[in-house]
Write a protein that holds these residues in place. Sequence first.
Motif, PDB file in Angstrom:
ATOM      1  N   ALA A 123     135.801 120.177  13.227  1.00 37.88           N
ATOM      2  CA  ALA A 123     134.742 119.837  13.358  1.00 37.88           C
ATOM      3  C   ALA A 123     133.732 120.953  13.882  1.00 37.88           C
ATOM      4  N   GLY A 124     134.506 121.358  14.819  1.00 38.74           N
ATOM      5  CA  GLY A 124     134.534 122.818  16.223  1.00 38.74           C
ATOM      6  C   GLY A 124     134.608 123.849  15.477  1.00 38.74           C
ATOM      7  N   VAL A 125     135.138 124.314  14.598  1.00 40.72           N
ATOM      8  CA  VAL A 125     135.051 125.954  14.131  1.00 40.72           C
ATOM      9  C   VAL A 125     134.366 125.779  13.134  1.00 40.72           C
ATOM     10  N   LEU A 126     133.541 124.661  12.423  1.00 42.28           N
ATOM     11  CA  LEU A 126     132.316 125.180  11.677  1.00 42.28           C
ATOM     12  C   LEU A 126     131.634 124.608  12.620  1.00 42.28           C
ATOM     13  N   TRP A 127     131.775 124.500  13.661  1.00 41.55           N
ATOM     14  CA  TRP A 127     130.000 124.143  15.438  1.00 41.55           C
ATOM     15  C   TRP A 127     130.085 125.551  15.800  1.00 41.55           C
ATOM     16  N   GLY A 128     131.410 126.264  15.948  1.00 37.42           N
ATOM     17  CA  GLY A 128     131.385 127.254  16.249  1.00 37.42           C
ATOM     18  C   GLY A 128     131.082 128.552  16.087  1.00 37.42           C
ATOM     19  N   THR A 129     131.656 129.133  15.257  1.00 34.31           N
ATOM     20  CA  THR A 129     131.246 130.170  14.544  1.00 34.31           C
ATOM     21  C   THR A 129     129.511 130.154  13.833  1.00 34.31           C
ATOM     22  N   SER A 130     129.598 128.887  12.998  1.00 30.98           N
ATOM     23  CA  SER A 130     127.345 129.146  12.103  1.00 30.98           C
ATOM     24  C   SER A 130     126.593 129.209  13.697  1.00 30.98           C
ATOM     25  N   SER A 131     126.923 128.377  14.747  1.00 28.12           N
ATOM     26  CA  SER A 131     126.195 128.401  16.132  1.00 28.12           C
ATOM     27  C   SER A 131     126.555 129.603  17.157  1.00 28.12           C
ATOM     28  N   GLN A 132     127.362 130.837  16.401  1.00 25.14           N
ATOM     29  CA  GLN A 132     127.748 131.888  16.921  1.00 25.14           C
ATOM     30  C   GLN A 132     126.518 132.799  16.083  1.00 25.14           C
ATOM     31  N   MET A 133     125.756 132.258  14.573  1.00 30.07           N
ATOM     32  CA  MET A 133     125.543 133.030  13.964  1.00 30.07           C
ATOM     33  C   MET A 133     124.330 132.703  13.831  1.00 30.07           C
ATOM     34  N   LEU A 134     123.610 131.699  13.918  1.00 28.89           N
ATOM     35  CA  LEU A 134     122.013 131.372  14.317  1.00 28.89           C
ATOM     36  C   LEU A 134     122.077 131.543  15.539  1.00 28.89           C
ATOM     37  N   LEU A 135     122.151 131.168  16.533  1.00 31.91           N
ATOM     38  CA  LEU A 135     122.327 132.139  17.835  1.00 31.91           C
ATOM     39  C   LEU A 135     121.561 133.273  17.939  1.00 31.91           C
ATOM     40  N   TYR A 136     122.090 134.169  16.830  1.00 34.77           N
ATOM     41  CA  TYR A 136     121.335 136.010  16.626  1.00 34.77           C
ATOM     42  C   TYR A 136     119.933 135.877  15.719  1.00 34.77           C
ATOM     43  N   ASP A 137     119.756 134.003  15.003  1.00 37.34           N
ATOM     44  CA  ASP A 137     119.013 134.567  14.318  1.00 37.34           C
ATOM     45  C   ASP A 137     117.814 134.074  15.290  1.00 37.34           C
ATOM     46  N   ILE A 138     117.820 133.255  16.297  1.00 33.98           N
ATOM     47  CA  ILE A 138     117.176 132.708  16.967  1.00 33.98           C
ATOM     48  C   ILE A 138     116.339 133.617  17.058  1.00 33.98           C
ATOM     49  N   VAL A 139     117.589 133.882  18.380  1.00 38.55           N
ATOM     50  CA  VAL A 139     116.583 134.780  19.621  1.00 38.55           C
ATOM     51  C   VAL A 139     115.975 136.472  19.550  1.00 38.55           C
ATOM     52  N   GLY A 140     117.682 137.122  18.240  1.00 41.01           N
ATOM     53  CA  GLY A 140     117.771 138.384  17.680  1.00 41.01           C
ATOM     54  C   GLY A 140     118.430 139.705  19.033  1.00 41.01           C
TER      55      GLY A 140
END
Length: 414
Positions: A123-140
Motif C-alpha cells: 500500500a505504501g509504495v502505491l501511495w508514496g510514489t504516486s503522491s510525489q507525481m501528483l504533487l508536482y501536477d498540483i503545484v508545478g
Amino acid sequence: MISTADAVPESSALRTPGYRTFLLTFMLAMMADNIEHVISYWVVFQKFHSAALGGFAVVSHWLPFLVFSVPVGALNDRFDSRRLIQCGMVLFIIASVGWGYFFVTDSLQVWHAMVLLTIHGCAGVLWGTSSQMLLYDIVGARSLPSAVRLNATARYLGVLVGPGVGSLIMRTLGPTWGIFVNTVFYLPLLLWLVRAPYGRHFRGVAAGPKRAVRGLADIIQTIRDVREVPVVGAMVLLAGTASFFIGNSYHAQMPGFAQDLGHGDPGATYTLLLGADAAGALLAGILLETRGSWLRTEPASALKMALLWGCALFAFSLIRVYPVAIVVLFLAGFFELSFGSMTQALVQLNAPDTIRGRVLGLFTMSASGLRAFSGVTVGLLGSITNIHLSLAVSALAFVTVAGLLLLRRSPQGA
C-alpha cells in the motif's frame, strides 16, 4: 553544482488552489498509517517479544518500495495517479481490518503478522510514489520545494500525532476496536481523489512514452536516462545510503528502546519517546517554510544535515538516560526532515518531464526501498547482539559514507 532550485523563484504551495485539501487529507492518511504502526507493533511485541519480527516489519514495509517503485512510477507516466493512490488507500484499509480480525479472534500468529505487514508495505509504495507525481501536477515547479517541505512536515506531524492518538485509542478503546476505528482516517484522501481536478492530463502535458513496464530493465534504463543530470544522481545516492544503513528501522524497535530506558509501558512516556523525532521534524518544517533563507535547498546543505542526523542516532544508541534520549531524538528529527525534503525537491525539480514518474520511482526505490536492508542491519543484527549495538554500528557506517561524500563535494562547492 547549481540546481534548478536556484533558477526557479520559490512560492508557497499553500497559495495553490486545492493543495491545502491535498495536504490535510495526506496528513490524515499519514496519521492513520502511524496509528496502525503503534497499535500493531505494540501487540506484536507483547505477544511474541521478537526483535527478528520487528526487523521483518521493517523489511516487509520497505521491500515493496525496492521492487515496485520504478514500475509504479512507470504506471504514473501513463495512467491516472489519483487512482493509484486510491488503490493504496484500499490496501491500507484491508491491512487494518485484517489486524482487527486477528485481535478479535485472538488468533494472531507470526505468519499472519508477516502477511499483513507485507500488504501494508505494498500500500505504501502505491501511495508514496504516486503522491510525489501528483504533487508536482498540483503545484508545478515554482511551488514544488515548498510543497515537498510541507508534505514532509505533514508526514512528521502525522508521525507526531499518530503515536499520541494511537496511545489514546489503545487506552480508551483497546487495540482491537482502535484498529477498526483507524480505517476511517484513510477515507478523506480516498474520497477527495474521486473528482480532484489534478494530474498531468489536467495540466495539458502529454503522457509519457508508452514503454512496457519491464522491472529490472526499467531501473537500468532510468539510471541511464538521468546520468546526464548529476544532481539527481547525487541525491539518489545520499537518500539510498541513509535508507540502507538506518532508514526508520529504529522505530520498529522503539518498544525495546523504551523498555531499556525504563519507560516500556504504553503511557505518556512511551508516546513521548515515539514522538520526539517527529516533533523535531515538525520544527524543521516550520522554520524552513517561514525562514527558508537560512538553509538553501542545495546538495551541500542536504549532505551536512544528513551527516548530523547520523551522528544524532549514533548518540541515541548509546544513551541510557531517558530525558537525554528525548532531546537527541528531537534533534535527529530536525536533521532528517531537513535533508530528506531537500533531496526529494532537488530530484523532482531536475527530473525530465516525460519520464518524471520513472525518475521519482528510482528516487523512491533508493530513499524508501533500501530501508528493507536497514531491517537486517538494525533488526536482525539486533536479535543476535542487541538493538543498541546494531543501531550504533549502522549509524557509524552511514556517518562515514556521508562524511566522505561531503568531503568529496566540498572542493567543487556543491
